[in-house]
Design an enzyme around this catalytic site. Structure first.
Site, PDB file in Angstrom:
ATOM      1  N   CYS A   2       0.751  -0.793  -0.324  1.00 25.55           N
ATOM      2  CA  CYS A   2       0.099  -0.098  -0.174  1.00 25.55           C
ATOM      3  C   CYS A   2       0.807   1.434   0.009  1.00 25.55           C
ATOM      4  O   CYS A   2       1.872   1.376   0.346  1.00 25.55           O
ATOM      5  CB  CYS A   2      -1.184  -0.343   1.293  1.00 25.55           C
ATOM      6  N   ILE A  53      -3.802  -7.771  -1.233  1.00 27.15           N
ATOM      7  CA  ILE A  53      -2.828  -8.824  -1.096  1.00 27.15           C
ATOM      8  C   ILE A  53      -3.701 -10.177  -0.528  1.00 27.15           C
ATOM      9  O   ILE A  53      -3.766 -11.436  -0.668  1.00 27.15           O
ATOM     10  CB  ILE A  53      -1.741  -8.607  -0.518  1.00 27.15           C
TER      11      ILE A  53
END
Length: 632
Positions: A2, A53
């Protein structure tokens, strides 16, 4: 994986504009295209961009704890989060999500900042504790994930995963730090102790920082270091078995993913080892990808093909050529700071190729630093032996003058560059290694500086910081100190910066199993005799991998992921080399003597000297200055 950003008021409490935090996170959208969020409270604002993810639907950020007064934005992966979740659950913690972010919140609630050594993985996060009115900024052990910080004129401190996140804040001053220019020209990147912009800092790897509303910003605190001061005992067979255990554990822990996963494959020892262990642990064929070059001497795709066939991987490849030079502006924008590791271009291309089929890719980065695989480390180990044999007075009085008089041989292989070796032996081991690691020697840098710029840096020398790192290293030998410097200085500033920016530019998560801290801590205790034998680096790693990999992969001369910049700047890009001397952006700074830069370019094009790295540095510096729009 991120992007995070935020604003925190130190010494006071002022409202934080959510729109300002949102602009900072929007600048990081490439790091997290799957979601975004902003959270504010009096004196603090946290922003997040998410690349999903793990627990794709269930872990949005910023995330507030259900059981403690904490809110977090987090960039990275905690590979042991399931084990921590069980431990914390046994102690009474409950969880609403299936991801690792909430585990960090629960770990902080249980252990405070002492949770950091329990986290196995890569991370940079900001956690606000509303009871303590305190912000914790933390970065992983090796600095896999970045975190930039800057104090601003309104009394706040802004932070972001990339410099471009800070650049989105209107109060950030855009003035170049001249010492960073000296650092950049020495190393080819701006190391972590400095930033190209004055006032901007990077949280050092393995450090945390605590910020409070009622006091000025505190200095970063180290929470992890690696020691080379101990030596493991045991037979070679025992060490080999223990190494394989750590390698398997490092790779398998990084196979956890709720999205497609693959690997970069260059055909070298390191990436081939990762792919071999992935194939051993996977039921499905491993997805691999590689990049080749249009200059045959630099192309390794045949070796990658060999490994792909051996392990029956789903393999894809492409070629990088000089006609892709037009991507240089994209590279400059990607890194924000000037960055001249020429392998960034093929690394970006292989990330693009990987992202077409996967969201996570494992790399082979870290083995050279951990196991002494770089040629410079092998040379340094032998030079250190010579320093022990030859008295210092003899080295200084005889070898120094002889090296100064010896002719340069830039185009010769390193063993034939006797001038470099003689000058290195004349000084200390740390000075010699700093010289070997630098891309542009000090005397050449100084010859290019204008009188005003030389006065401005007031005798500052980039190599001094690396020498200091080596001198304070917890180590027993010169090789130990060199490896320590590579892990603490070179790795976060160059290798990990390159992989982070190029992978996140295409929203790809890159994982480095060979940088697992347990593997590194084991490797740091290995006797030198199993790290280097003769001129062979990574000796124990290669021995351990003989059960998986063929001899031509393990023992062929090390090539590295090197772009053929020298050939390109003599041929199809010669015009770019000539133009750098009169480049408007670089010329306006007044830092360099344009006539001397022109002479450097002509000498390279004529084949008299190899100045490819310096020319590439100047080209990238020029493009970065254009992108930053800075005051000089």
């Amino acid at each position: 994986m991120c992007g995070i950003a935020g604003i925190f008021h130190c010494g006071t409490i002022k409202p934080v504009d959510p729109a300002r935090v949102e602009r900072m996170t929007d600048a990081l959208a490439h790091r997290g295209p799957d979601g975004s969020g902003v959270w504010t409270a009096p004196g603090v604002g946290l922003g997040h961009r998410r690349l999903s993810i793990i627990d794709i639907a269930g872990s949005p950020q910023p995330m507030q704890s259900a059981h403690s007064p904490a809110t977090i934005v987090f960039n990275g992966e905690i590979y042991n989060y399931r084990e921590l979740r069980k431990e914390l659950g046994a102690g009474g913690a409950t969880f609403r999500t299936d991801g690792d972010t909430e585990v960090i919140l629960a770990a902080y609630a249980r252990w405070g900042v002492d949770c950091l050594p329990r986290l196995h993985g890569m991370f940079a996060f900001a956690l606000y504790d509303s009871d303590k009115r305190q912000l914790l900024l933390a970065r992983d052990r090796l600095g896999v994930k970045p975190l930039f910080m800057a104090p601003l004129s309104d009394g706040s401190l802004a932070f972001a995963s990339e410099l471009k996140g800070l650049l989105a804040h209107p109060l950030l001053r855009r003035e170049v730090d001249p010492l960073a220019v000296e650092d950049y020209l020495a190393w080819g990147y701006v190391p972590d102790h400095r930033s190209i912009l004055s006032g901007v800092e990077k949280l050092p790897a393995g450090h945390y920082r605590l910020l409070r509303h009622d006091s000025p910003p505190a200095a970063p605190i180290r929470w992890w270091d690696i020691s080379f001061a101990e030596r493991r005992k045991g037979s070679v067979a025992d060490l080999e078995a223990e190494l394989l255990h750590h390698l398997r554990e490092a790779v398998t822990s990084r196979l956890v993913s709720d999205v497609p996963l693959g690997a970069f494959l260059s055909g070298g020892v390191d990436s081939s080892s990762v792919v071999a262990l992935m194939a051993e642990a996977s039921r499905e064929p491993v997805r691999t990808c590689s990049i080749g070059f249009d200059v045959a001497a630099h192309d390794e795709t045949a070796y990658a093909d060999e490994i792909a066939r051996l392990f029956d991987t789903n393999h894809r490849k492409r070629t990088v050529s000089a006609d892709q030079f037009d991507a240089i502006d994209d590279l400059a924008a990607m890194f924000d700071e000037p960055f001249a590791d020429a392998s960034a271009l093929p690394t970006w291309r292989v990330c693009q190729l990987a992202r077409e089929t996967v969201t996570v890719a494992l790399s082979g980065d870290g083995a050279d630093e951990a196991f002494a695989g770089y040629r410079r480390q092998v040379f340094h180990a032998h030079e250190e032996q010579a320093r022990r044999w030859i008295p210092g007075s003899v080295r200084r009085s005889l070898l120094g003058p002889l090296g100064a008089a010896y002719p340069k041989a830039d185009w010769a292989p390193r063993p034939l560059r006797l001038k470099t070796t003689l000058l290195s032996l004349a000084g200390s081991g740390a000075e010699g290694y700093a010289s070997a690691l630098s891309t542009t020697p000090q005397d050449l840098r100084q010859s290019l500086y204008s009188a005003d710029f030389a006065r401005g840096i007031a005798g500052y020398r980039a190599e001094d910081r690396l020498v200091e790192v080596m001198q304070r290293a917890p180590a027993r030998s010169g090789l130990d100190r060199a490896q320590y410097a590579d892990l603490m200085f070179w790795l976060p500033g160059d290798i990990l910066t390159k992989v982070d920016r190029t992978s996140m530019a295409v929203s790809l998560e890159a994982r480095e199993p060979l940088l697992d801290h347990r593997l590194l801590e084991f490797a740091a205790t290995l006797p030198e005799s199993v790290r280097i034998r003769g001129r062979q680096g990574k000796w124990l790693l290669k021995k351990a991998m003989r059960r998986y990999l063929p001899e031509d992969i393990l023992y062929r001369p090390k090539q590295g992921f090197v772009t053929p910049i020298a050939e390109w700047l003599c041929g199809p890009l010669a015009g770019e080399a000539q133009a750098i001397a009169s480049s408007a952006a670089l010329a306006r700074t007044g830092w360099l003597d344009s006539r001397k830069v022109a002479g450097i370019a002509e000498a390279h094009i004529a084949g008299k000297s190899d100045h490819s790295r310096l020319l590439w540095q100047l080209i990238m510096l020029d493009r970065s200055l254009r992108k930053l729009g800075v005051a000089t």
